[in-house]
Design an enzyme around this catalytic site. Sequence first.
Site, PDB file in Angstrom:
ATOM      1  CE  LYS A 112      38.068  58.778 102.030  1.00  0.00           C
ATOM      2  NZ  LYS A 112      36.786  58.112 101.929  1.00  0.00           N
ATOM      3  CE  LYS A 195      37.302  62.805  95.883  1.00  0.00           C
ATOM      4  NZ  LYS A 195      37.021  61.454  96.441  1.00  0.00           N
ATOM      5  CE  LYS A 198      32.312  61.950 103.585  1.00  0.00           C
ATOM      6  NZ  LYS A 198      32.558  60.792 102.719  1.00  0.00           N
TER       7      LYS A 198
HETATM    8  N1  AQP Z   1      34.299  64.595  92.537  1.00  0.00           N
HETATM    9  C1  AQP Z   1      33.837  63.444  92.081  1.00  0.00           C
HETATM   10  N2  AQP Z   1      33.755  63.217  90.760  1.00  0.00           N
HETATM   11  C2  AQP Z   1      33.279  62.038  90.286  1.00  0.00           C
HETATM   12  N3  AQP Z   1      32.848  61.038  91.085  1.00  0.00           N
HETATM   13  C3  AQP Z   1      32.906  61.229  92.411  1.00  0.00           C
HETATM   14  N4  AQP Z   1      32.554  60.444  93.455  1.00  0.00           N
HETATM   15  C4  AQP Z   1      32.823  61.109  94.600  1.00  0.00           C
HETATM   16  N5  AQP Z   1      33.341  62.309  94.329  1.00  0.00           N
HETATM   17  C5  AQP Z   1      33.394  62.424  92.975  1.00  0.00           C
HETATM   18  C6  AQP Z   1      31.964  59.120  93.333  1.00  0.00           C
HETATM   19  O1  AQP Z   1      30.787  59.079  94.106  1.00  0.00           O
HETATM   20  C7  AQP Z   1      30.557  57.730  94.520  1.00  0.00           C
HETATM   21  C8  AQP Z   1      30.206  57.680  95.985  1.00  0.00           C
HETATM   22  O2  AQP Z   1      31.332  58.040  96.728  1.00  0.00           O
HETATM   23  P1  AQP Z   1      31.502  57.842  98.251  1.00  0.00           P
HETATM   24  O3  AQP Z   1      30.504  56.941  98.816  1.00  0.00           O
HETATM   25  O4  AQP Z   1      32.952  57.603  98.479  1.00  0.00           O
HETATM   26  O5  AQP Z   1      31.077  59.247  98.724  1.00  0.00           O
HETATM   27  P2  AQP Z   1      31.873  60.205  99.562  1.00  0.00           P
HETATM   28  O6  AQP Z   1      32.878  59.475 100.370  1.00  0.00           O
HETATM   29  O7  AQP Z   1      30.860  61.051 100.206  1.00  0.00           O
HETATM   30  O8  AQP Z   1      32.610  60.994  98.416  1.00  0.00           O
HETATM   31  P3  AQP Z   1      33.729  62.040  98.647  1.00  0.00           P
HETATM   32  O9  AQP Z   1      33.174  63.377  98.632  1.00  0.00           O
HETATM   33  O10 AQP Z   1      34.745  61.659  97.633  1.00  0.00           O
HETATM   34  O11 AQP Z   1      34.250  61.818 100.101  1.00  0.00           O
HETATM   35  P4  AQP Z   1      35.713  61.702 100.573  1.00  0.00           P
HETATM   36  O12 AQP Z   1      36.480  62.836  99.968  1.00  0.00           O
HETATM   37  O13 AQP Z   1      35.581  61.780 102.058  1.00  0.00           O
HETATM   38  O14 AQP Z   1      36.175  60.382 100.081  1.00  0.00           O
HETATM   39  C9  AQP Z   1      31.826  56.956  94.184  1.00  0.00           C
HETATM   40  O15 AQP Z   1      31.603  56.165  93.049  1.00  0.00           O
HETATM   41  C10 AQP Z   1      32.829  58.029  93.893  1.00  0.00           C
HETATM   42  O16 AQP Z   1      33.791  57.610  92.956  1.00  0.00           O
END
Ligand code: AQP
Length: 332
Positions: A112, A195, A198
Site C-alpha cells: 500500500k 486479488k 477495491k
Molecule cells: N479478493 C478477496 N478475496 C477474499 N477475501 C477478501 N477480502 C478482501 N478482498 C478479498 C477480505 O475482506 C475483508 C475486508 O477487507 P478490508 O476491510 O481490507 O476491505 P478492503 O480494504 O476494502 O479490501 P480490498 O479490496 O482488499 O482493499 P485493498 O486492496 O485496498 O486492501 C478482509 O477479511 C479481507 O481479507
Amino acid sequence: DPRVLSGIQPTAGSFHLGNYLGAVRQWVALQESHDAFYMVVDLHAITVPQDPAELRANTRLAAAQLLAAGLDPERCTLFVQSHVPEHAQLAWVMNCLTGFGEASRMTQFKDKSAKQGADRATVGLFTYPVLQVADILLYQANEVPVGEDQRQHIELTRDLAERFNTRFGDTFTVPAPYILKETAKIYDLQDPTAKMSKSAANPKGLINLLDDPKTTAKKVKSAVTDTDTVIRFDPEGKPGVSNLLTIMSTLTGTPVDDLVEGYEGKMYGALKTDLAEIVVDFVTPFRTRTQEYLDDPETLDSILAKGAEKARAVAAETLAQTYEKVGFLPAK
Ligand code: AQP
C-alpha cells in the site's frame, strides 16, 4: 460459546464480491455458533486520506450492507470501531511491544505504501496492523474470520499476544485465523492472478455488490479466461475459469466437481452466462435490503449504538486488565 471478531473498512461505494465471499459470508454463518463481534473499522479508513462527510456516509453504508448480507443484531454485536475508544488505547500499548523491523515486514504495508508513494504514506498506515492486533485482543477472540490477505496480520496478533502474556502474565487469548480454503482469495475478473480488490487496475475486474445489475452481468460475461475450451478446475493452469467456478460454487452451494461435470462439452460462454444470472440474483435483493436500511438511519444508528455498548463492556474490561498489568497507576 467461542468468540469471533472481524472488521471491514467503510469503503466508498460498496463492498465487493471478494469481501463478501472471503469474509462477510463467514461472519453470517459464525453468528449462529459463536459469540460474534463485527465492526466497521473507520479508524483504519483514515490511514489514507478521507473526506469527512463521505467517511460518515460510508460508515452507515457499510453497516447497512452488513445487515443486508445477513448479520442479525440479535445474534451478533455489530458496531463502529471509533465508538469504542479502547481500540486506540490498547493499540498504543501494542505499538510499544512491536519491533520496528517486525512492523516493516508487513507485506500489506509494503504494497500500500508503494502504491501511495513512500513520502505520502502515513505513520498510521505503517502501524495499522498493530491497531488490528488491538481490535482482536480486546475481545479475547478465539478465531478471526478473514481472507488470505490478512493471514500475516493474524500471525502478528498471535506473536504480540504471546509476547504480552510472557512478559506480564496471562492476559490475552491467542487467536487463530479462520480462513476457508475455497474462498480465501477471490480473484480479479480481468486479471485472475491478482486479488479482487477495491483498488483494481481495471474496474471491469471488480464486482461491486451495489453496482447496477446490468453492469455486473456485463463484467461477469467479459471475465478473462484462457485460450483453451475445457471447463475444468485448475487454479494454476486455468485461474480465470477456476475463479468463476469458485464463485458459482459458493453462491449456489453446489460442489465444484458437480459443476464441472455439468459443463462437460459446453463452452466458456455458457458458464459465464449462467454465472452472470446467479450473481445478479444475489446482488439484486442485496441492493434492495441495503437501501431499506439506509432509508431508516435512525434504526441503523440505534443498532450501532446498542452494538457499541455491548462491545465497550468487553473492551473496557480487557483494557483495564492490560493497564494494570503494564503498571499504570489507577485513576481513582
Ligand atoms: N479478493 C478477496 N478475496 C477474499 N477475501 C477478501 N477480502 C478482501 N478482498 C478479498 C477480505 O475482506 C475483508 C475486508 O477487507 P478490508 O476491510 O481490507 O476491505 P478492503 O480494504 O476494502 O479490501 P480490498 O479490496 O482488499 O482493499 P485493498 O486492496 O485496498 O486492501 C478482509 O477479511 C479481507 O481479507
